[in-house]
Each structure stands twice: as C-alpha cells, then as structure tokens.
Design an enzyme around this catalytic site. Sequence first.
Site, PDB file in Angstrom:
ATOM      1  N   HIS A  10       0.829  -1.216   0.000  1.00 22.14           N
ATOM      2  CA  HIS A  10       0.000   0.000   0.000  1.00 22.14           C
ATOM      3  C   HIS A  10       0.870   1.276   0.000  1.00 22.14           C
ATOM      4  CE1 HIS A  10      -3.155  -2.929   0.760  1.00 22.14           C
ATOM      5  NE2 HIS A  10      -2.362  -3.412   1.701  1.00 22.14           N
ATOM      6  N   GLU A  24      -2.270   0.674   7.867  1.00 20.23           N
ATOM      7  CA  GLU A  24      -1.384  -0.420   7.469  1.00 20.23           C
ATOM      8  C   GLU A  24      -0.175   0.081   6.686  1.00 20.23           C
ATOM      9  OE1 GLU A  24      -3.068  -3.351   4.832  1.00 20.23           O
ATOM     10  OE2 GLU A  24      -1.110  -4.310   4.604  1.00 20.23           O
ATOM     11  N   HIS A  77       2.856  -6.860   4.727  1.00 23.88           N
ATOM     12  CA  HIS A  77       1.490  -6.382   4.966  1.00 23.88           C
ATOM     13  C   HIS A  77       1.086  -6.624   6.410  1.00 23.88           C
ATOM     14  CE1 HIS A  77       0.093  -5.663   0.748  1.00 23.88           C
ATOM     15  NE2 HIS A  77       1.211  -6.358   0.522  1.00 23.88           N
ATOM     16  N   GLU A 144       1.689 -11.466   6.260  1.00 26.63           N
ATOM     17  CA  GLU A 144       0.601 -10.733   6.917  1.00 26.63           C
ATOM     18  C   GLU A 144       0.930 -10.712   8.400  1.00 26.63           C
ATOM     19  OE1 GLU A 144      -1.791  -8.985   5.729  1.00 26.63           O
ATOM     20  OE2 GLU A 144      -2.338  -9.743   3.740  1.00 26.63           O
TER      21      GLU A 144
HETATM   22 ZN   LIG Z   1      -2.178  -5.172   2.868  1.00 24.16          ZN
END
Ligand SMILES: [Zn+2]
Length: 235
Positions: A10, A24, A77, A144
């Site tokens: 992102h 995030e 992430h 993640e």
């Molecule tokens: Zn993400």
Amino acid sequence: MKLLVIDPGHGGKDPGAVSNNLKEKNLNLLLAQLVADKLSAYDLKIILTREADTTLGLAERVKIANRSGADFFLSLHVNAGAGEGFESFIHTSCSAQSQASAYQSCLHRQIMAGLAKHKIRDRGKKRANFYVLRKTKMPALLLENLFLDHPREAKLWQTKGFPPLLANSIVCGLVEALEISEEGKNASRDHKIQDVFYTVQIGAFRHRQNAEKKLQKAKRRGFHDAFIQAVERSP
Ligand SMILES: [Zn+2]
C-alpha cells in the site's frame, strides 16, 4: 551478491487496513525500513519498492522486482478482518519443492520463533493467487504481520519494542534462507591477512652450522642485517 526486493504494501492514497488509529501502509513502511536497516550489515543488495508514503500500483512493484533481476521478493502487509495472528503466502502454483516454499519455511519458522513470547497465533504457511506473487519472476513471499483490528495485536504494534523484534525475526529468516553472512566477518578476516611481512631467503639448511656459514658469507658481502630464523616444518 544477492539482491532482495522488499515491498512495503500500500502507500500514498491507498492506506490498506485502517483500525485502532493505525494505517497499514505506515506499519509496512516502518517494518521495511527496519529490516533494510538491519540487513545493511550483511552481504546483500536491497531495493525497496517505495521508501516514502507514495502511491504505487501492484504492476509497478512487480516491474521494479523483475527489472532488477532480484533473487527474492518480499512483500510486507498487516492483516485485518476480525482474525488474529501471523500468516505467510506464496503463489498457488508453487510446489512444495520450490525455492519460494523453502524461503517461506525459513521465514515463517524464524518469525514465529521470534514472536514466541507474545504468543502469536500461527495461521499457517499458505498459498494464494495474489498479483505480486503471480507476476514476479523470482521466488516471492508475502507476510501478513498480525491484525490491525485485533485490540491486542494493534496494541502490540504500538509497543516500542515490537516492530524491531519483528524486523529482527524477518532478518533471521532472510539470513537463513538466502545464506548471507555479515560483511564485518569477512572484513575481520581480511584484516588478519593484511598483517603480513616479507622475508628474503638466501638459503635453507637442515643443520645449524651450515646456516651459520651462509650467514657469515652474507655479512661479508655487505648484508649486515641478515639473520637466522628457525622455521618448524609440519610433517
Ligand atoms: Zn495489505
């Protein structure tokens, strides 16, 4: 020297998950910078797909990795969606014998070990058809790192010591996976080699008296600083 591309997910207009006053995109960038920083001590080249809060499409991230000819692509992430814990992804097409799968095992194990004291739930080593995993030409892994919308995990992310701890664990996994060593270790080896001096030898004798004779001859010829050095020969 191996080349690693780290991809902080992102950025810019795309905040990623947003929860508990956290975005995030900021955590991904912070983590990427910490990992890159710690890796600077190692024999490894690193490229970050973004080094600031900039908007960057998935295709651009892949392009950076493919153009650079990287050995490994690591996308960072943080999860959201009412779950908890850590999980890692390689592409669905990767076999159990693939390089990506081997890298995933190293990183996943080291990260879970590094976070053990926080009792993080292990959601497992997974496969998914994510764009950045599908389109990158080199082994690729996506992490993640906990859930932003989980109160305890959001709090953990805001603890000062947590991002460096996570970064350390990722670095341990990368060191193992990519088989890289610290630059400093090589440097100290080189340093020892530099501590060398050169001798001029004009004879080597099994008996001391023959060496003495040669020494006297050398001194008569004007080599007044000549001397005898006893050298033990290994069998
Ligand atoms: Zn993400």
